[in-house]
Scaffold this motif. Structure first.
Motif, PDB file in Angstrom:
ATOM      1  N   ARG A 425      22.063  36.162  34.437  1.00  0.00           N
ATOM      2  CA  ARG A 425      23.293  36.006  35.174  1.00  0.00           C
ATOM      3  C   ARG A 425      23.311  36.964  36.367  1.00  0.00           C
ATOM      4  O   ARG A 425      22.676  38.012  36.333  1.00  0.00           O
ATOM      5  N   VAL A 426      24.042  36.579  37.400  1.00  0.00           N
ATOM      6  CA  VAL A 426      24.189  37.389  38.603  1.00  0.00           C
ATOM      7  C   VAL A 426      25.667  37.684  38.779  1.00  0.00           C
ATOM      8  O   VAL A 426      26.487  36.766  38.875  1.00  0.00           O
ATOM      9  N   GLU A 427      26.045  38.953  38.775  1.00  0.00           N
ATOM     10  CA  GLU A 427      27.452  39.350  38.862  1.00  0.00           C
ATOM     11  C   GLU A 427      27.705  40.169  40.124  1.00  0.00           C
ATOM     12  O   GLU A 427      26.796  40.784  40.670  1.00  0.00           O
ATOM     13  N   GLY A 428      28.959  40.163  40.541  1.00  0.00           N
ATOM     14  CA  GLY A 428      29.372  41.077  41.609  1.00  0.00           C
ATOM     15  C   GLY A 428      29.051  40.645  43.006  1.00  0.00           C
ATOM     16  O   GLY A 428      29.245  41.427  43.950  1.00  0.00           O
ATOM     17  N   GLY A 429      28.579  39.434  43.224  1.00  0.00           N
ATOM     18  CA  GLY A 429      28.279  38.968  44.575  1.00  0.00           C
ATOM     19  C   GLY A 429      29.118  37.773  44.938  1.00  0.00           C
ATOM     20  O   GLY A 429      29.901  37.255  44.144  1.00  0.00           O
TER      21      GLY A 429
END
Length: 430
Positions: A425-429
């Protein structure tokens, strides 16, 4: 004010040391001296480091110590579910204040402890259960009580943060970084609770309960460990301007039916290096809180170890003792919201997917078609290698987790996809 201590391991011994070394200051802060009247342990003859302790204080009868009429505050640093739960409930129902660092018990059955505290009119404090010495739970429970917290994102396990920080800095694989963490004393001989996310999940449940005024247990938390994170994943994150952290994420918002609900999850994720949590290295902890009025708040510090944890315990002891002298109580449990738990399938985030594929015409179009079929929008695609070593790295826009799961399941069935190397997962963008 008379104290009973349950457990005298690393944290308990430090509690005894601080009680002795800071006796005068503690007396001044509370308005009365603190007296340790007993310590319940399994092995009274065991050496307790360099801390001098009167042998007459030790007992193997924890329940008998708790029931003593002269005990005002019980400190529990034994850990585990039983017999700690029975001891704490007994003390609270008898009207004795309890200070505990037992995150596992609070996450599994904190409701029982709070009910016992209400029944006995006693205080239950547990600042040391999450993030060691970092003053975090009391701000959530008291300082931000007039605000509406919408999201809590944190690095709450020092062992995994050390491992991932080492992998990021040196390019080492998981096994090598774990060996280094073990040698330096950051990882236990059996690191399962840390690397598989159980420790972080317990802390996430406690944070969510306080932030969203809803009882959340460890069973409500989606949990994914970080043992599958590879040096290749770290390199790919670097190429994107990201780093990988094991995050706990708790969010308040509408579910698929528009009902206000809570989502709580623990898993490894890529975050941009510009994110405040990205620079948290070594075995440090940090928690990023977002609230409607207060905005963004960051809590940072050492999240584990005997001395930092004992510091948080003593802070709670001071508060509990002052309340008893004044005839007042700490704020009671706030669970008025009773929000339902949102399933992981409805969690919306971005994804980084690495596929080993056959390098032939139409591969990308076929793969893109699967993503489109399940309503997962592709943000970027990068291809590397040729022939047998061809790799597709795909980063998506935000999509529900259930859509991703369906996409991955179908990709696994394609003859042009040799394997799915990783899904992160990719968070914060954006």
């Amino acid at each position: 004010m008379r104290l009973a201590l349950l457990g005298c391991g690393t944290v308990g011994a430090e509690v005894v040391r601080l009680l002795t070394d800071q006796a005068a200051d503690l007396t001044a802060r509370i308005g009365a001296p603190l007296e340790l009247v007993g310590i319940a342990v399994r092995r009274p003859g065991r050496r307790r480091g360099d801390v001098p302790i009167d042998p007459a204080l030790f007992t193997t009868d924890a329940l008998g110590l708790i029931k003593r009429d002269d005990v005002d505050v019980v400190i529990e640093v034994v850990g585990g579910i039983e017999p700690a739960r029975g001891w704490i409930v007994e003390a609270l129902r008898a009207g004795k204040s309890v200070v505990t660092a037992n995150k596992a018990l609070l996450a599994e059955d904190g409701g029982t402890l709070h009910d016992a505290a209400a029944e006995g009119g006693a205080d239950l404090y547990y600042e040391a259960s999450v993030a060691g010495a970092i003053p975090l739970l009391r701000p959530l429970r008291e300082s931000l009580h007039g605000d509406r917290i919408t999201r809590v994102t944190g690095i709450v396990n020092g062992t995994t943060n050390f491992i991932l920080s080492s992998m990021d800095a040196t390019g080492a694989g998981f096994t090598e970084a774990l060996e280094e963490a073990t040698e330096l004393g950051y990882a236990e001989a059996d690191p399962t609770a840390d690397v598989e996310g159980f420790d972080a999940a317990a802390k996430a449940a406690i944070l969510a309960s306080l932030a969203f005024h809803t009882r959340v247990t460890a069973a409500d938390v989606f949990r994914e460990g970080m043992t599958g994170v590879t040096a290749g994943d770290v390199a790919s994150a670097n190429a994107m301007g990201c780093t990988i952290k094991l995050l706990c994420l708790a969010e308040r918002g509408p579910d698929s039916h528009g009902t206000e609900s809570v989502s709580v999850r623990v898993h490894p994720a890529m975050i941009p290096r510009s994110h405040p949590l990205a620079s948290v290295g070594d075995a440090f902890n940090a928690v990023f809180v977002e609230a409607e009025a207060a905005g963004q708040l960051m809590f940072y510090g050492r999240g584990a170890g005997g001395t930092p944890t004992a510091s948080a315990v003593l802070g709670d002891v001071v508060a509990a003792a002052r309340n008893r002298l004044a005839g007042t109580r700490a704020p009671s449990e706030s669970v008025y919201a009773h929000l339902p738990i949102r399933p992981i399938g409805e969690a919306v985030t971005r994804y980084h997917i690495s596929l080993d594929v056959a390098d032939r015409q139409g591969v990308l179009a076929t793969v893109a078609g699967v993503f489109a079929k399940h309503e997962v929008s592709i943000a970027t695609v990068r291809q590397s290698g040729r022939e047998a070593d061809a790799t597709l790295v795909i980063v998506t826009h935000g999509a529900p987790d259930s859509h991703l799961a369906a996409t991955v399941a179908e990709l696994e069935q394609l003859d042009i996809v040799r394997s799915i190397a990783s899904v992160l997962r990719v968070e914060g963008g954006a």
